[in-house]
Motif scaffolding. Structure first.
Motif, PDB file in Angstrom:
ATOM      1  N   PHE A  79       1.051  -1.430   0.344  1.00 57.83           N
ATOM      2  CA  PHE A  79       0.475   0.354   0.279  1.00 57.83           C
ATOM      3  C   PHE A  79       0.890   1.126  -0.373  1.00 57.83           C
ATOM      4  N   ILE A  80       0.622   2.507  -0.714  1.00 53.21           N
ATOM      5  CA  ILE A  80       1.875   2.938  -1.191  1.00 53.21           C
ATOM      6  C   ILE A  80       0.923   4.769  -1.246  1.00 53.21           C
ATOM      7  N   GLY A  81      -0.409   4.749  -0.836  1.00 52.20           N
ATOM      8  CA  GLY A  81      -1.455   6.284  -0.973  1.00 52.20           C
ATOM      9  C   GLY A  81      -1.446   6.300   0.042  1.00 52.20           C
ATOM     10  N   PRO A  82      -2.099   7.761   0.190  1.00 51.50           N
ATOM     11  CA  PRO A  82      -2.279   8.178   1.546  1.00 51.50           C
ATOM     12  C   PRO A  82      -3.351   7.492   2.386  1.00 51.50           C
ATOM     13  N   ILE A  83      -3.244   7.906   3.912  1.00 47.09           N
ATOM     14  CA  ILE A  83      -3.750   6.600   5.066  1.00 47.09           C
ATOM     15  C   ILE A  83      -4.616   7.503   5.868  1.00 47.09           C
ATOM     16  N   SER A  96       0.764  -6.405   2.153  1.00 46.44           N
ATOM     17  CA  SER A  96       1.798  -7.441   3.126  1.00 46.44           C
ATOM     18  C   SER A  96       3.783  -5.991   3.987  1.00 46.44           C
ATOM     19  N   TRP A  97       3.156  -4.849   2.965  1.00 42.58           N
ATOM     20  CA  TRP A  97       3.585  -3.769   3.112  1.00 42.58           C
ATOM     21  C   TRP A  97       3.156  -2.554   3.063  1.00 42.58           C
ATOM     22  N   VAL A  98       3.574  -1.622   4.424  1.00 44.08           N
ATOM     23  CA  VAL A  98       2.956  -0.158   3.700  1.00 44.08           C
ATOM     24  C   VAL A  98       3.715   0.899   3.418  1.00 44.08           C
ATOM     25  N   HIS A  99       3.787   2.132   2.652  1.00 44.26           N
ATOM     26  CA  HIS A  99       4.998   2.325   1.879  1.00 44.26           C
ATOM     27  C   HIS A  99       4.962   3.809   2.823  1.00 44.26           C
ATOM     28  N   SER A 100       3.671   4.671   3.340  1.00 42.27           N
ATOM     29  CA  SER A 100       2.691   5.807   3.235  1.00 42.27           C
ATOM     30  C   SER A 100       2.449   5.841   5.017  1.00 42.27           C
ATOM     31  N   VAL A 101       3.344   6.157   5.792  1.00 48.37           N
ATOM     32  CA  VAL A 101       2.871   5.700   6.776  1.00 48.37           C
ATOM     33  C   VAL A 101       3.469   7.105   7.315  1.00 48.37           C
ATOM     34  N   ASP A 102       2.829   8.623   7.644  1.00 47.40           N
ATOM     35  CA  ASP A 102       3.576   9.346   8.075  1.00 47.40           C
ATOM     36  C   ASP A 102       2.816  10.194   9.048  1.00 47.40           C
ATOM     37  N   ARG A 103       2.634   9.119  10.498  1.00 48.06           N
ATOM     38  CA  ARG A 103       1.909   9.480  11.463  1.00 48.06           C
ATOM     39  C   ARG A 103       1.567   8.230  12.641  1.00 48.06           C
ATOM     40  N   PRO A 104       2.874   8.542  13.722  1.00 45.53           N
ATOM     41  CA  PRO A 104       1.742   7.429  14.249  1.00 45.53           C
ATOM     42  C   PRO A 104       1.277   7.004  15.181  1.00 45.53           C
ATOM     43  N   LYS A 105      -0.691   7.612  14.812  1.00 44.43           N
ATOM     44  CA  LYS A 105      -1.358   6.883  15.436  1.00 44.43           C
ATOM     45  C   LYS A 105      -1.794   5.783  14.000  1.00 44.43           C
ATOM     46  N   ILE A 106      -1.245   6.096  12.915  1.00 44.14           N
ATOM     47  CA  ILE A 106      -1.471   5.045  12.080  1.00 44.14           C
ATOM     48  C   ILE A 106      -0.949   3.759  11.820  1.00 44.14           C
ATOM     49  N   ALA A 107       0.612   3.863  12.990  1.00 44.50           N
ATOM     50  CA  ALA A 107       1.561   2.581  12.567  1.00 44.50           C
ATOM     51  C   ALA A 107       1.055   1.673  13.677  1.00 44.50           C
ATOM     52  N   THR A 197      15.558  -0.368   3.559  1.00 48.19           N
ATOM     53  CA  THR A 197      14.714  -0.533   2.501  1.00 48.19           C
ATOM     54  C   THR A 197      14.203   0.851   2.544  1.00 48.19           C
ATOM     55  N   LEU A 198      15.168   1.590   1.353  1.00 47.10           N
ATOM     56  CA  LEU A 198      15.241   2.619   0.566  1.00 47.10           C
ATOM     57  C   LEU A 198      13.999   2.743  -0.526  1.00 47.10           C
ATOM     58  N   SER A 199      12.498   2.970  -0.064  1.00 47.24           N
ATOM     59  CA  SER A 199      11.356   2.804  -1.002  1.00 47.24           C
ATOM     60  C   SER A 199      11.453   4.911  -1.910  1.00 47.24           C
ATOM     61  N   MET A 200      12.401   5.012  -3.269  1.00 46.60           N
ATOM     62  CA  MET A 200      12.690   5.521  -4.137  1.00 46.60           C
ATOM     63  C   MET A 200      12.585   5.863  -5.253  1.00 46.60           C
TER      64      MET A 200
END
Ligand SMILES: *Cc1c(COP(=O)(O)O)cnc(C)c1O
Length: 228
Positions: A79-83, A96-107, A197-200
């Motif tokens: 998953f690579i989109g906004p959450i 299997s993967w999430v690339h777009s975690v950008d806040r602790p609450k989501i994690a 991992t560097l996803s770029m």
């Protein structure tokens, strides 16, 4: 269609391998994630038949329908989109993967909702590196603290960082934000986090990303053609 897809896949893999050689990266150290947002399930199945196994999706509802259609195939979904916080359960259960975690609450929610029968969910933190057009992503200065918190969550496995820099056509300008993400990753590793991992890198900047240490390139257009 299938033949054309197979040829495009080979062309992208050739670009990745050529960039590995050119920038002194070990052969096979850069993986290809096929970004299949907006592409129908039969197109994904055709690329899978040509040998591609990892697919990236941005929109949960669209992804869920296609993933159900393709459940018989052994694919790895990223998953690579906004959450949105109210969508984390489906992500935790299906990807299997999430690339777009950008806040602790989501994690925290992803960890709490990751089913016990599945392995830990692989996570990349999205960082707003440089002057990105989107508002998504952690600030560089807060990334270490968030990375420490995420790495302590039981049902997640923090793998690294992800960024989507502003588009640029000059190679040196493309490299600059990727170099900053790599430097940030190195600071996190020096602080004791085990990241690999560097996803770029996307269609237009994958060589610059590989030059700066990308291990996972997210490619849509070069594989499937322009999006509608
Ligand atoms: C759409 C998208 C890509 C793929 O971009 P292309 O330029 O089509 O290769 C990669 N990463 C993310 C996060 C995307 O949303």
């Amino acid at each position: 269609m299938n033949r054309e897809l197979a040829e495009r896949l080979q062309t992208v893999l050739d670009r990745i391998r050529a960039a590995e050689r050119r920038f002194g990266r070990p052969p096979g150290s850069v993986r290809l994630l096929a970004v299949s947002k907006t592409r129908p399930a039969d197109t994904i199945a055709a690329l899978a038949a040509a040998g591609q196994r990892c697919f990236g999706e941005n929109y949960l509802q669209e992804a869920s329908v296609k993933m159900a259609e393709l459940a018989a195939l052994d694919l790895e979904w990223h998953f690579i989109g906004p959450i949105q916080a109210n969508k984390t359960r489906l992500i935790a259960e299906a990807f299997s993967w999430v690339h777009s975690v950008d806040r602790p609450k989501i994690a925290e929610r992803l960890s709490a909702q990751r089913p016990e029968r599945l392995p830990p969910l692989n996570i990349c933190l999205q960082v707003n590196i440089g002057r990105e057009p989107s508002k998504h992503g952690l600030e560089e200065a807060e990334t270490l603290a968030v990375a420490r918190a995420v790495s302590a969550l039981p049902r997640l496995r923090l793998r690294g960082l992800m960024a989507i820099p502003a588009p640029s056509s000059a190679f040196a300008a493309q490299r600059e934000p990727f170099a900053r993400l790599r430097a940030l990753q190195e600071r996190l590793i020096a602080a004791g986090l085990a990241l690999d991992t560097l996803s770029m890198g996307m269609t237009d900047d994958l060589e610059a990303a590989i030059a700066e240490g990308s291990t996972l390139t997210r490619i849509g257009t070069a594989l499937f053609g322009p999006r509608a």
